[in-house]
Scaffold this motif. Structure first.
Motif, mmCIF file in Angstrom:
data_model
loop_
_atom_site.group_PDB
_atom_site.id
_atom_site.type_symbol
_atom_site.label_atom_id
_atom_site.label_comp_id
_atom_site.label_asym_id
_atom_site.label_seq_id
_atom_site.Cartn_x
_atom_site.Cartn_y
_atom_site.Cartn_z
ATOM 1 N N GLN A 74 0.576 -1.258 -0.027
ATOM 2 C CA GLN A 74 -0.009 -0.044 0.034
ATOM 3 C C GLN A 74 0.835 1.254 0.076
ATOM 4 O O GLN A 74 0.629 2.124 -0.562
ATOM 5 N N GLN A 75 1.897 1.286 0.850
ATOM 6 C CA GLN A 75 2.609 2.376 0.940
ATOM 7 C C GLN A 75 3.471 2.677 -0.651
ATOM 8 O O GLN A 75 3.757 3.690 -0.908
ATOM 9 N N ALA A 76 3.820 1.410 -1.057
ATOM 10 C CA ALA A 76 4.701 1.618 -2.269
ATOM 11 C C ALA A 76 3.513 2.206 -3.508
ATOM 12 O O ALA A 76 4.182 3.075 -4.279
ATOM 13 N N LEU A 77 2.441 1.559 -3.500
ATOM 14 C CA LEU A 77 1.575 2.206 -4.594
ATOM 15 C C LEU A 77 1.039 3.796 -4.115
ATOM 16 O O LEU A 77 1.182 4.730 -5.279
ATOM 17 N N ALA A 78 0.924 4.171 -3.076
ATOM 18 C CA ALA A 78 0.678 5.580 -2.517
ATOM 19 C C ALA A 78 2.008 6.267 -2.931
ATOM 20 O O ALA A 78 1.809 7.402 -3.486
ATOM 21 N N ASP A 79 3.067 5.939 -3.028
ATOM 22 C CA ASP A 79 4.306 6.679 -3.288
ATOM 23 C C ASP A 79 4.363 6.741 -4.701
ATOM 24 O O ASP A 79 4.685 7.873 -5.085
ATOM 25 N N THR A 89 -1.399 12.734 -0.719
ATOM 26 C CA THR A 89 -1.744 11.835 0.174
ATOM 27 C C THR A 89 -2.740 10.966 -0.696
ATOM 28 O O THR A 89 -3.527 11.581 -1.750
ATOM 29 N N VAL A 90 -2.985 9.566 -0.327
ATOM 30 C CA VAL A 90 -3.829 8.683 -0.722
ATOM 31 C C VAL A 90 -4.554 7.865 0.252
ATOM 32 O O VAL A 90 -4.257 7.409 0.844
ATOM 33 N N PHE A 91 -5.832 7.469 -0.030
ATOM 34 C CA PHE A 91 -6.463 6.532 0.719
ATOM 35 C C PHE A 91 -7.119 5.438 -0.171
ATOM 36 O O PHE A 91 -7.754 5.971 -1.348
ATOM 37 N N PHE A 92 -7.125 4.173 0.136
ATOM 38 C CA PHE A 92 -7.245 3.194 -0.903
ATOM 39 C C PHE A 92 -8.427 2.473 -0.502
ATOM 40 O O PHE A 92 -9.079 2.492 0.751
ATOM 41 N N THR A 93 -9.404 2.418 -1.644
ATOM 42 C CA THR A 93 -10.966 1.808 -1.370
ATOM 43 C C THR A 93 -10.880 0.527 -2.403
ATOM 44 O O THR A 93 -9.967 0.151 -2.793
ATOM 45 N N ASN A 94 -12.024 -0.002 -2.390
ATOM 46 C CA ASN A 94 -12.232 -1.254 -3.167
ATOM 47 C C ASN A 94 -13.156 -0.737 -4.502
ATOM 48 O O ASN A 94 -12.900 -1.761 -5.333
ATOM 49 N N SER A 95 -13.443 0.425 -4.591
ATOM 50 C CA SER A 95 -14.287 0.600 -5.876
ATOM 51 C C SER A 95 -14.297 2.477 -5.902
ATOM 52 O O SER A 95 -14.086 3.000 -4.995
ATOM 53 N N GLY A 96 -14.998 2.503 -7.109
ATOM 54 C CA GLY A 96 -15.092 4.023 -7.590
ATOM 55 C C GLY A 96 -16.218 4.729 -6.444
ATOM 56 O O GLY A 96 -16.312 5.900 -6.148
ATOM 57 N N GLY A 248 -8.360 -4.769 -13.480
ATOM 58 C CA GLY A 248 -9.221 -5.789 -13.355
ATOM 59 C C GLY A 248 -9.186 -6.436 -11.805
ATOM 60 O O GLY A 248 -10.268 -7.067 -11.607
ATOM 61 N N PHE A 249 -8.591 -5.882 -11.001
ATOM 62 C CA PHE A 249 -8.560 -6.289 -9.563
ATOM 63 C C PHE A 249 -9.142 -5.162 -8.752
ATOM 64 O O PHE A 249 -9.181 -3.949 -9.204
ATOM 65 N N PRO A 250 -10.251 -5.481 -8.082
ATOM 66 C CA PRO A 250 -11.003 -4.376 -7.564
ATOM 67 C C PRO A 250 -10.312 -3.595 -6.715
ATOM 68 O O PRO A 250 -9.530 -3.865 -5.551
ATOM 69 N N LEU A 251 -10.201 -2.292 -6.923
ATOM 70 C CA LEU A 251 -9.123 -1.257 -6.170
ATOM 71 C C LEU A 251 -9.696 0.085 -6.559
ATOM 72 O O LEU A 251 -9.976 0.504 -7.808
ATOM 73 N N GLY A 252 -9.753 0.924 -5.656
ATOM 74 C CA GLY A 252 -9.864 2.289 -5.933
ATOM 75 C C GLY A 252 -8.996 3.152 -5.031
ATOM 76 O O GLY A 252 -8.345 2.752 -4.143
ATOM 77 N N HIS A 269 -12.235 7.658 8.904
ATOM 78 C CA HIS A 269 -12.441 6.917 7.688
ATOM 79 C C HIS A 269 -11.787 5.768 7.876
ATOM 80 O O HIS A 269 -10.785 5.598 8.511
ATOM 81 N N GLY A 270 -12.387 4.740 7.014
ATOM 82 C CA GLY A 270 -11.459 3.399 7.207
ATOM 83 C C GLY A 270 -12.167 2.350 6.345
ATOM 84 O O GLY A 270 -13.164 2.789 5.575
ATOM 85 N N SER A 271 -11.372 1.230 5.921
ATOM 86 C CA SER A 271 -12.026 0.370 5.317
ATOM 87 C C SER A 271 -11.133 -1.138 5.756
ATOM 88 O O SER A 271 -10.123 -1.185 5.893
ATOM 89 N N THR A 272 -12.039 -2.289 5.563
ATOM 90 C CA THR A 272 -11.423 -3.357 6.050
ATOM 91 C C THR A 272 -10.347 -3.959 4.980
ATOM 92 O O THR A 272 -9.475 -4.231 5.245
ATOM 93 N N TYR A 273 -11.018 -3.834 3.485
ATOM 94 C CA TYR A 273 -10.172 -4.494 2.616
ATOM 95 C C TYR A 273 -9.470 -3.384 1.760
ATOM 96 O O TYR A 273 -8.423 -3.715 1.110
ATOM 97 N N GLY A 274 -9.852 -2.183 1.798
ATOM 98 C CA GLY A 274 -8.957 -1.084 0.964
ATOM 99 C C GLY A 274 -7.584 -1.063 1.392
ATOM 100 O O GLY A 274 -7.148 -1.157 2.374
ATOM 101 N N GLY A 275 -6.919 -1.326 0.122
ATOM 102 C CA GLY A 275 -5.295 -1.072 -0.096
ATOM 103 C C GLY A 275 -4.776 -2.576 0.702
ATOM 104 O O GLY A 275 -3.682 -2.211 1.208
ATOM 105 N N ASN A 276 -5.514 -3.540 0.362
ATOM 106 C CA ASN A 276 -4.770 -4.897 0.983
ATOM 107 C C ASN A 276 -3.714 -5.173 0.024
ATOM 108 O O ASN A 276 -3.542 -4.601 -1.255
ATOM 109 N N PRO A 277 -2.928 -6.116 0.703
ATOM 110 C CA PRO A 277 -1.699 -6.501 -0.344
ATOM 111 C C PRO A 277 -1.810 -7.015 -1.821
ATOM 112 O O PRO A 277 -0.993 -6.512 -2.624
ATOM 113 N N LEU A 278 -2.821 -7.647 -1.836
ATOM 114 C CA LEU A 278 -3.189 -8.136 -3.029
ATOM 115 C C LEU A 278 -3.494 -6.990 -4.161
ATOM 116 O O LEU A 278 -2.762 -6.945 -5.480
ATOM 117 N N GLY A 279 -4.450 -6.225 -3.825
ATOM 118 C CA GLY A 279 -4.907 -5.147 -4.858
ATOM 119 C C GLY A 279 -3.928 -4.206 -4.846
ATOM 120 O O GLY A 279 -3.474 -3.781 -6.193
#
Length: 391
Positions: A74-79, A89-96, A248-252, A269-279
């Motif tokens: 997550q840190q790598a993608l935000a950077d 700054t960036v906050f990761f979600t699962n969708s638009g 194609g992987f759910p990511l926002g 704010h928060g998200s359980t799955y947002g910014g998970n290692p796979l996405g």
């Protein structure tokens, strides 16, 4: 009897079992040229080797830990996103849709923390689409989106698309933000001219409100720049991203300046799955490709080639087509039959397109589409148009 899958979709009778670049394989073996890319999601096409490798490698290590802990991917993608954009700054979600929810919260919280809690109104525009959550449908405001789902989330005002005079007259002391898509996707591939986007940015600065851009569909290289607003030379305060960012992987994501994000402190704010290692592992691989200037230059070259050929197609079938519109590889064909009729004719010609409003059929090919595939796409679109003419 209700089916086991909630019947909220009108689905085509197609069952795709495999994807290869710009191609989809139906279970009966037919090969369809995909000009929809999962509605602008598969930016690098189907089963791109770099994305498969990133996902496979990460899947063998760690899938999920939650945001209670540091997540290196997550840190790598935000950077990468901060390094390539206006954002701090960036906050990761699962969708638009989830990105829209946060963008609205962020804009309102900003003014609350500035001691101006009355600034809660969000101005949006006709033809817009910002997802199907409470905030998303309230922002769109159309009968199609909101009928039967009241009471709606308050605090949204709706203006006609591209009516700058109305916007200037509507912004007042209660306006928190202006929300818009630089190119409306669901609304019918309607670009906002660069000079008008510049004027809206200047108006937001003059009137003291934030500019929130929805680049869920038009971002991630689709227009030949990493994000569509870059063509106008402006920067937003907050930006919504999804679709192509995960390939194609759910990511926002929500991207923001430090100032605009200042109200979003721990616990807001928060998200359980947002910014998970796979996405985020997949998102990093996507960014490595689409943020490359050489890759974007090739998108622009192919966009010019496709646009030229589509203009010829329109001229050859005046009973089917009215015009080509759009930018980069986010193009639309305004059709005289219904979009659904043309999309169905496309199925017969083994080509995938996507319907939109304003009698437009969307062409959203993979950014990796080849010149030969562009030529094949035109042949299949031509076949679909001919089938409609002779029906």
């Amino acid at each position: 009897m209700i089916p086991s899958v909630l019947p909220t979709y009108t689905r085509a009778p197609l069952h795709f079992v495999k994807g290869e670049g710009s191609w989809l394989v139906e279970e009966d073996g037919r090969r369809f040229l995909d000009l929809g890319s999962g509605i602008a999601v598969n930016a690098l096409g189907h089963a791109h080797p770099a994305l498969v490798a990133a996902l496979t490698e990460q899947a063998g290590k760690l899938w999920h830990v939650s945001n209670l802990y540091e997540i290196p991917q997550q840190q790598a993608l935000a950077d990468k996103l901060v390094g390539a954009t206006f954002a701090d700054t960036v906050f990761f979600t699962n969708s638009g849709t989830e990105a829209c929810e946060l963008a609205v919260k962020m804009a309102r919280k900003y003014w609350y923390d500035k001691g101006l809690p009355e600034k809660t109104d969000i101005i949006a525009f006709s033809g817009s689409f910002h997802g199907r959550s409470s905030a998303g449908i309230a922002a769109a405001g159309s009968e199609k989106m909101v009928k039967g789902f009241g009471p709606l989330l308050p605090g949204f005002k709706h203006l006609e698309w591209r009516d700058l005079d109305a916007l200037k007259a509507t912004i007042d002391d209660n306006t928190a933000a202006v929300l818009l898509e630089p190119i409306q996707g669901e609304g019918g591939i309607r670009p906002l001219p660069d000079d008008e986007l510049k004027a809206i940015r200047a108006l937001c600065d003059e009137k003291g409100c934030l500019l929130v851009l929805d680049e869920v569909q038009c971002g991630m290289g689709r227009t030949g720049r990493l994000f569509a607003h870059e063509w106008a030379g402006i920067i937003p305060d907050i930006m919504m991203v999804a679709k192509g960012i995960g390939g194609g992987f759910p990511l926002g994501a929500v991207l923001a300046t430090e100032e605009a994000a200042s109200g979003m402190t721990a616990g807001t704010h928060g998200s359980t799955y947002g910014g998970n290692p796979l996405g985020c592992a997949v998102g990093c691989a996507v960014m490595d490709h689409v943020a490359d200037p050489a890759f974007l230059a090739d998108v622009n070259r192919k966009a010019g080639l496709l646009r030229q050929k589509l203009e010829g197609l329109v001229a050859a079938h005046p009973e089917v087509f009215e015009e080509v519109r759009g930018s980069g590889l986010m193009l639309g064909l305004k059709v005289k039959p219904t979009p659904a009729e043309f999309v169905k004719a496309g199925y017969g010609a083994l080509v995938i397109t996507v319907p939109a409003a304003d009698n437009v059929v969307r062409l959203l090919p993979a950014l990796t589409i080849s010149d030969d595939e562009i030529a094949e796409a035109l042949a299949r679109l031509d076949a679909a148009a001919t089938a409609l003419e002779t029906a």
